[in-house]
Scaffold this motif. Structure first.
Motif, PDB file in Angstrom:
ATOM      1  N   GLN A 100       0.862  -0.998  -0.034  1.00  0.00           N
ATOM      2  CA  GLN A 100       0.028   0.029   0.031  1.00  0.00           C
ATOM      3  C   GLN A 100       0.700   1.159  -0.183  1.00  0.00           C
ATOM      4  OE1 GLN A 100      -2.821  -0.905  -1.006  1.00  0.00           O
ATOM      5  NE2 GLN A 100      -4.205  -0.393   0.491  1.00  0.00           N
ATOM      6  N   LEU A 101       1.806   1.109   0.856  1.00  0.00           N
ATOM      7  CA  LEU A 101       2.840   2.369   0.875  1.00  0.00           C
ATOM      8  C   LEU A 101       3.634   2.561  -0.572  1.00  0.00           C
ATOM      9  CD1 LEU A 101       3.849   4.372   2.743  1.00  0.00           C
ATOM     10  CD2 LEU A 101       5.512   2.895   3.491  1.00  0.00           C
ATOM     11  N   GLY A 102       3.804   1.430  -1.118  1.00  0.00           N
ATOM     12  CA  GLY A 102       4.435   1.626  -2.564  1.00  0.00           C
ATOM     13  C   GLY A 102       3.436   2.403  -3.600  1.00  0.00           C
ATOM     14  N   GLN A 103       2.209   1.706  -3.324  1.00  0.00           N
ATOM     15  CA  GLN A 103       1.177   2.465  -4.186  1.00  0.00           C
ATOM     16  C   GLN A 103       0.868   3.768  -3.852  1.00  0.00           C
ATOM     17  OE1 GLN A 103      -2.469  -0.011  -3.651  1.00  0.00           O
ATOM     18  NE2 GLN A 103      -1.632  -1.645  -5.145  1.00  0.00           N
ATOM     19  N   LEU A 104       1.102   4.263  -2.757  1.00  0.00           N
ATOM     20  CA  LEU A 104       0.741   5.625  -2.314  1.00  0.00           C
ATOM     21  C   LEU A 104       1.810   6.329  -3.078  1.00  0.00           C
ATOM     22  CD1 LEU A 104      -0.855   7.648  -0.765  1.00  0.00           C
ATOM     23  CD2 LEU A 104       0.523   7.192   1.115  1.00  0.00           C
ATOM     24  N   GLU A 105       3.155   6.025  -2.920  1.00  0.00           N
ATOM     25  CA  GLU A 105       4.482   6.590  -3.411  1.00  0.00           C
ATOM     26  C   GLU A 105       4.388   6.574  -4.878  1.00  0.00           C
ATOM     27  OE1 GLU A 105       7.610   4.074  -1.926  1.00  0.00           O
ATOM     28  OE2 GLU A 105       7.619   5.568  -0.060  1.00  0.00           O
ATOM     29  N   ALA A 106       3.599   5.665  -5.784  1.00  0.00           N
ATOM     30  CA  ALA A 106       3.503   5.987  -6.999  1.00  0.00           C
ATOM     31  C   ALA A 106       2.576   6.890  -7.342  1.00  0.00           C
ATOM     32  CB  ALA A 106       3.319   4.375  -7.450  1.00  0.00           C
ATOM     33  N   LEU A 107       1.415   6.781  -6.567  1.00  0.00           N
ATOM     34  CA  LEU A 107       0.441   8.051  -7.098  1.00  0.00           C
ATOM     35  C   LEU A 107       1.320   9.516  -6.712  1.00  0.00           C
ATOM     36  CD1 LEU A 107      -2.908   6.746  -5.058  1.00  0.00           C
ATOM     37  CD2 LEU A 107      -2.405   7.236  -7.678  1.00  0.00           C
ATOM     38  N   VAL A 108       1.876   9.493  -5.809  1.00  0.00           N
ATOM     39  CA  VAL A 108       2.424  10.906  -5.405  1.00  0.00           C
ATOM     40  C   VAL A 108       3.268  11.152  -6.587  1.00  0.00           C
ATOM     41  CG1 VAL A 108       3.996  12.024  -4.056  1.00  0.00           C
ATOM     42  CG2 VAL A 108       2.272  10.969  -2.772  1.00  0.00           C
ATOM     43  N   SER A 109       4.175  10.214  -6.920  1.00  0.00           N
ATOM     44  CA  SER A 109       5.143  10.227  -8.067  1.00  0.00           C
ATOM     45  C   SER A 109       4.461  11.014  -9.411  1.00  0.00           C
ATOM     46  CB  SER A 109       5.857   9.046  -8.391  1.00  0.00           C
ATOM     47  OG  SER A 109       6.711   9.338  -9.454  1.00  0.00           O
ATOM     48  N   ASP A 110       3.171  10.153  -9.583  1.00  0.00           N
ATOM     49  CA  ASP A 110       2.509  10.513 -10.997  1.00  0.00           C
ATOM     50  C   ASP A 110       1.870  11.816 -10.729  1.00  0.00           C
ATOM     51  OD1 ASP A 110       3.075   8.052 -11.986  1.00  0.00           O
ATOM     52  OD2 ASP A 110       1.221   6.994 -11.379  1.00  0.00           O
ATOM     53  N   MET A 111       1.253  12.300  -9.650  1.00  0.00           N
ATOM     54  CA  MET A 111       0.624  13.496  -9.480  1.00  0.00           C
ATOM     55  C   MET A 111       1.890  14.610  -9.678  1.00  0.00           C
ATOM     56  SD  MET A 111      -2.082  12.709  -6.723  1.00  0.00           S
ATOM     57  CE  MET A 111      -2.637  14.489  -6.717  1.00  0.00           C
TER      58      MET A 111
ATOM     59  N   LEU B   9      -7.228  17.279 -14.354  1.00  0.00           N
ATOM     60  CA  LEU B   9      -7.825  17.394 -13.161  1.00  0.00           C
ATOM     61  C   LEU B   9      -8.670  16.535 -12.618  1.00  0.00           C
ATOM     62  CD1 LEU B   9      -8.598  19.561 -10.804  1.00  0.00           C
ATOM     63  CD2 LEU B   9     -10.373  20.460 -12.249  1.00  0.00           C
ATOM     64  N   GLU B  10      -9.326  15.855 -13.597  1.00  0.00           N
ATOM     65  CA  GLU B  10     -10.224  14.753 -12.982  1.00  0.00           C
ATOM     66  C   GLU B  10      -9.341  13.458 -12.645  1.00  0.00           C
ATOM     67  OE1 GLU B  10     -13.467  11.599 -15.088  1.00  0.00           O
ATOM     68  OE2 GLU B  10     -13.496  13.827 -15.931  1.00  0.00           O
ATOM     69  N   GLU B  11      -8.304  13.485 -13.720  1.00  0.00           N
ATOM     70  CA  GLU B  11      -7.328  12.181 -13.088  1.00  0.00           C
ATOM     71  C   GLU B  11      -6.751  12.476 -11.707  1.00  0.00           C
ATOM     72  OE1 GLU B  11      -6.022  10.552 -17.423  1.00  0.00           O
ATOM     73  OE2 GLU B  11      -5.153  12.258 -16.627  1.00  0.00           O
ATOM     74  N   SER B  12      -6.444  13.732 -11.764  1.00  0.00           N
ATOM     75  CA  SER B  12      -5.638  14.249 -10.109  1.00  0.00           C
ATOM     76  C   SER B  12      -6.815  14.028  -9.108  1.00  0.00           C
ATOM     77  CB  SER B  12      -5.171  15.499 -10.477  1.00  0.00           C
ATOM     78  OG  SER B  12      -4.132  15.877 -11.541  1.00  0.00           O
ATOM     79  N   LEU B  13      -7.817  14.390  -9.300  1.00  0.00           N
ATOM     80  CA  LEU B  13      -8.705  14.341  -8.198  1.00  0.00           C
ATOM     81  C   LEU B  13      -9.153  12.658  -7.953  1.00  0.00           C
ATOM     82  CD1 LEU B  13     -11.373  16.843  -9.064  1.00  0.00           C
ATOM     83  CD2 LEU B  13      -9.942  17.063  -7.144  1.00  0.00           C
ATOM     84  N   LYS B  14      -9.205  12.061  -8.824  1.00  0.00           N
ATOM     85  CA  LYS B  14      -9.253  10.538  -8.558  1.00  0.00           C
ATOM     86  C   LYS B  14      -7.961   9.863  -7.839  1.00  0.00           C
ATOM     87  CE  LYS B  14     -12.462   9.366 -12.280  1.00  0.00           C
ATOM     88  NZ  LYS B  14     -12.643   8.674 -13.509  1.00  0.00           N
ATOM     89  N   ALA B  15      -6.933  10.156  -8.442  1.00  0.00           N
ATOM     90  CA  ALA B  15      -5.638   9.817  -7.718  1.00  0.00           C
ATOM     91  C   ALA B  15      -5.470  10.297  -6.200  1.00  0.00           C
ATOM     92  CB  ALA B  15      -4.587  10.454  -8.570  1.00  0.00           C
ATOM     93  N   PHE B  16      -5.871  11.682  -5.943  1.00  0.00           N
ATOM     94  CA  PHE B  16      -5.917  12.115  -4.799  1.00  0.00           C
ATOM     95  C   PHE B  16      -6.927  11.403  -3.777  1.00  0.00           C
ATOM     96  CE2 PHE B  16      -7.642  15.084  -1.499  1.00  0.00           C
ATOM     97  CZ  PHE B  16      -6.480  15.336  -0.821  1.00  0.00           C
ATOM     98  N   GLU B  17      -8.201  11.050  -4.257  1.00  0.00           N
ATOM     99  CA  GLU B  17      -8.979  10.133  -3.572  1.00  0.00           C
ATOM    100  C   GLU B  17      -8.714   8.964  -3.113  1.00  0.00           C
ATOM    101  OE1 GLU B  17     -13.651   8.749  -4.045  1.00  0.00           O
ATOM    102  OE2 GLU B  17     -12.900  10.163  -5.339  1.00  0.00           O
TER     103      GLU B  17
END
Length: 85
Positions: free
Chosen positions: A18-29, A36-44
């Motif tokens: 889960q921590l790895g997935q979170l780090e990947a999300l942050v990196s992508d963002m 904007l829509e993709e960013s909001l989904k990633a943030f959620e």
């Protein structure tokens, strides 16, 4: 007992995964290439992962407290029910 997996809960998460997935999300963002829509989904999704990780840490802290709380300073293990806090 190497390789034996804990059967503590069907809701248990793989914290490191889960921590790895979170780090990947942050990196992508951080790349700034998402709409904007993709960013909001990633943030959620990131918020959901963060909450799951916080819950896993809270349960681990409770388990440590249970394990270290014993009579005469001795370690003792007691059943832990994360749903009965």
């Amino acid at each position: 007992m190497a390789g034996k997996k804990s059967s503590s809960s069907s809701k248990a998460i793989d914290f490191e995964k889960q921590l790895g997935q979170l780090e990947a999300l942050v990196s992508d963002m951080e790349k700034g290439e998402m709409s904007l829509e993709e960013s909001l989904k990633a943030f959620e999704q990131g918020i959901q992962i963060t909450r799951q990780c916080q819950q896993a840490l809270a349960e681990a802290e409770q388990k440590v407290a249970i394990l270290t709380r014993g009579e005469n300073g001795e370690l003792s293990e007691q059943p832990f029910d994360p749903d009965n806090q």
